[in-house]
Design a protein around this motif. Sequence first.
Motif, PDB file in Angstrom:
ATOM      1  N   SER A 157      16.395  -7.579 -34.097  1.00 46.74           N
ATOM      2  CA  SER A 157      17.812  -7.720 -34.437  1.00 46.74           C
ATOM      3  C   SER A 157      18.582  -8.329 -33.287  1.00 46.74           C
ATOM      4  O   SER A 157      18.151  -8.306 -32.138  1.00 46.74           O
ATOM      5  CB  SER A 157      18.397  -6.345 -34.774  1.00 46.74           C
ATOM      6  N   SER A 158      19.766  -8.867 -33.600  1.00 42.44           N
ATOM      7  CA  SER A 158      20.595  -9.489 -32.574  1.00 42.44           C
ATOM      8  C   SER A 158      21.052  -8.475 -31.534  1.00 42.44           C
ATOM      9  O   SER A 158      21.275  -8.823 -30.384  1.00 42.44           O
ATOM     10  CB  SER A 158      21.812 -10.166 -33.217  1.00 42.44           C
ATOM     11  N   SER A 159      21.190  -7.200 -31.913  1.00 44.88           N
ATOM     12  CA  SER A 159      21.594  -6.183 -30.942  1.00 44.88           C
ATOM     13  C   SER A 159      20.499  -5.953 -29.912  1.00 44.88           C
ATOM     14  O   SER A 159      20.768  -5.681 -28.748  1.00 44.88           O
ATOM     15  CB  SER A 159      21.922  -4.861 -31.650  1.00 44.88           C
ATOM     16  N   GLN A 160      19.228  -6.053 -30.346  1.00 42.28           N
ATOM     17  CA  GLN A 160      18.116  -5.928 -29.413  1.00 42.28           C
ATOM     18  C   GLN A 160      18.072  -7.116 -28.468  1.00 42.28           C
ATOM     19  O   GLN A 160      17.720  -6.971 -27.305  1.00 42.28           O
ATOM     20  CB  GLN A 160      16.790  -5.824 -30.171  1.00 42.28           C
ATOM     21  N   VAL A 161      18.414  -8.276 -28.980  1.00 36.02           N
ATOM     22  CA  VAL A 161      18.405  -9.489 -28.163  1.00 36.02           C
ATOM     23  C   VAL A 161      19.378  -9.345 -27.007  1.00 36.02           C
ATOM     24  O   VAL A 161      19.085  -9.710 -25.874  1.00 36.02           O
ATOM     25  CB  VAL A 161      18.796 -10.721 -29.001  1.00 36.02           C
ATOM     26  N   SER A 162      20.563  -8.807 -27.291  1.00 41.09           N
ATOM     27  CA  SER A 162      21.603  -8.757 -26.273  1.00 41.09           C
ATOM     28  C   SER A 162      21.182  -7.941 -25.057  1.00 41.09           C
ATOM     29  O   SER A 162      21.600  -8.223 -23.944  1.00 41.09           O
ATOM     30  CB  SER A 162      22.885  -8.157 -26.866  1.00 41.09           C
ATOM     31  N   GLN A 163      20.320  -6.929 -25.265  1.00 40.07           N
ATOM     32  CA  GLN A 163      19.923  -6.082 -24.158  1.00 40.07           C
ATOM     33  C   GLN A 163      19.123  -6.853 -23.120  1.00 40.07           C
ATOM     34  O   GLN A 163      19.206  -6.578 -21.931  1.00 40.07           O
ATOM     35  CB  GLN A 163      19.097  -4.902 -24.670  1.00 40.07           C
ATOM     36  N   GLU A 164      18.317  -7.835 -23.572  1.00 37.65           N
ATOM     37  CA  GLU A 164      17.441  -8.532 -22.635  1.00 37.65           C
ATOM     38  C   GLU A 164      17.939  -9.910 -22.254  1.00 37.65           C
ATOM     39  O   GLU A 164      17.750 -10.354 -21.128  1.00 37.65           O
ATOM     40  CB  GLU A 164      16.041  -8.661 -23.249  1.00 37.65           C
ATOM     41  N   TYR A 165      18.553 -10.619 -23.176  1.00 38.84           N
ATOM     42  CA  TYR A 165      18.820 -12.026 -22.960  1.00 38.84           C
ATOM     43  C   TYR A 165      20.257 -12.380 -22.649  1.00 38.84           C
ATOM     44  O   TYR A 165      20.543 -13.506 -22.290  1.00 38.84           O
ATOM     45  CB  TYR A 165      18.344 -12.844 -24.171  1.00 38.84           C
ATOM     46  N   ASN A 166      21.183 -11.460 -22.786  1.00 38.53           N
ATOM     47  CA  ASN A 166      22.554 -11.781 -22.429  1.00 38.53           C
ATOM     48  C   ASN A 166      22.770 -11.611 -20.935  1.00 38.53           C
ATOM     49  O   ASN A 166      22.079 -10.847 -20.276  1.00 38.53           O
ATOM     50  CB  ASN A 166      23.538 -10.889 -23.204  1.00 38.53           C
ATOM     51  N   LEU A 167      23.731 -12.311 -20.395  1.00 36.04           N
ATOM     52  CA  LEU A 167      23.984 -12.322 -18.962  1.00 36.04           C
ATOM     53  C   LEU A 167      24.813 -11.109 -18.558  1.00 36.04           C
ATOM     54  O   LEU A 167      25.985 -11.001 -18.901  1.00 36.04           O
ATOM     55  CB  LEU A 167      24.714 -13.605 -18.574  1.00 36.04           C
ATOM     56  N   ASP A 168      24.160 -10.175 -17.827  1.00 41.31           N
ATOM     57  CA  ASP A 168      24.850  -8.986 -17.333  1.00 41.31           C
ATOM     58  C   ASP A 168      25.591  -8.247 -18.444  1.00 41.31           C
ATOM     59  O   ASP A 168      26.699  -7.754 -18.262  1.00 41.31           O
ATOM     60  CB  ASP A 168      25.834  -9.356 -16.224  1.00 41.31           C
ATOM     61  N   GLY A 169      24.997  -8.180 -19.618  1.00 37.16           N
ATOM     62  CA  GLY A 169      25.598  -7.468 -20.718  1.00 37.16           C
ATOM     63  C   GLY A 169      26.677  -8.254 -21.449  1.00 37.16           C
ATOM     64  O   GLY A 169      27.311  -7.747 -22.360  1.00 37.16           O
ATOM     65  N   MET A 170      26.909  -9.498 -21.045  1.00 36.47           N
ATOM     66  CA  MET A 170      27.954 -10.309 -21.657  1.00 36.47           C
ATOM     67  C   MET A 170      27.481 -10.870 -22.993  1.00 36.47           C
ATOM     68  O   MET A 170      26.352 -11.330 -23.117  1.00 36.47           O
ATOM     69  CB  MET A 170      28.329 -11.459 -20.711  1.00 36.47           C
ATOM     70  N   GLY A 171      28.341 -10.828 -24.007  1.00 35.56           N
ATOM     71  CA  GLY A 171      27.989 -11.359 -25.303  1.00 35.56           C
ATOM     72  C   GLY A 171      27.821 -12.868 -25.278  1.00 35.56           C
ATOM     73  O   GLY A 171      28.321 -13.553 -24.391  1.00 35.56           O
ATOM     74  N   ILE A 172      27.097 -13.393 -26.261  1.00 37.94           N
ATOM     75  CA  ILE A 172      26.813 -14.830 -26.312  1.00 37.94           C
ATOM     76  C   ILE A 172      28.101 -15.640 -26.401  1.00 37.94           C
ATOM     77  O   ILE A 172      28.273 -16.629 -25.684  1.00 37.94           O
ATOM     78  CB  ILE A 172      25.886 -15.140 -27.502  1.00 37.94           C
ATOM     79  N   ILE A 173      29.024 -15.234 -27.281  1.00 41.09           N
ATOM     80  CA  ILE A 173      30.274 -15.976 -27.431  1.00 41.09           C
ATOM     81  C   ILE A 173      31.110 -15.852 -26.154  1.00 41.09           C
ATOM     82  O   ILE A 173      31.726 -16.828 -25.710  1.00 41.09           O
ATOM     83  CB  ILE A 173      31.064 -15.478 -28.652  1.00 41.09           C
ATOM     84  N   ASP A 174      31.121 -14.665 -25.546  1.00 37.97           N
ATOM     85  CA  ASP A 174      31.834 -14.496 -24.276  1.00 37.97           C
ATOM     86  C   ASP A 174      31.324 -15.486 -23.251  1.00 37.97           C
ATOM     87  O   ASP A 174      32.102 -16.116 -22.520  1.00 37.97           O
ATOM     88  CB  ASP A 174      31.641 -13.076 -23.740  1.00 37.97           C
TER      89      ASP A 174
END
Length: 266
Positions: free
Chosen positions: A187-204
Amino acid sequence: MMFESSQFDSTPSFVSSQTADPSPSAAKIRDAQPMHPVTVKQIVGASSSDDDKSNFLIDGISVYNVKLVGMVFDKTTRVTDVSFVIDDGTGRIGCTRWVNDAQDTQELEELTDGIYVRVHGYLKSFKGKRQIVVYAIRPVKDYNEIANHFIECAHAHSSNTRLQKNGSATLASSAATTPSNGQQAVSSSQVSQEYNLDGMGIIDKMVLDYLHLPTSIKQEQGISQNEIAQKLKISQEKIAEAMRSLEAQGEVYSTIDEFHYKSVKA
């Protein structure tokens, strides 16, 4: 949600010819290898393959061809090639695209700093520095493609690491095909834990990258939410939500009114 290859691999709007790489042998090796969705962080952390110095190991899988989605920076045009940097929020990596004819030149004119692109290419190490030799590239027209790419990366990562733990050397589908066991994708929520920058959302991250562009920094009055929404092709509601999030994190501040913003670091 099940994966279908058509979700991610639409035909590029400008694709290089078979001679995009000056070396015919490299083209043959390239065409014989599968394509892997990756992030810059994975490339940086990859180890060298013992049996093939031209390949790298990511999640225990030998990787040569890769696909990456990110923002273009530092484009430099020369007679024989165009170089640029891709930032996908997990890191930055240098890229080179060879120019063989007038069509290539015209296509690469579309490549400008600050736009999001999807690149297909192969990994190469030169003087200890990893880079991507690009043979296909196109602008990203829909921001959902960025999120989809990260989901695809997470799916491949999950599948390949699971195979390694099970002692299997079978290659997980790099084209994000539907798993044979019918298991659901990450899921996209799982993605955010590993691949987002310092917890920042993709759109952010997309918004902050836009505010960091030289043209944005020069605007003393800041950049309007409306402009960002139009440039990134994201709804104003989502941009407003990203701005509130970034402001709460201390990354941006409002200027002439509550709809114009500048980055704190700009």
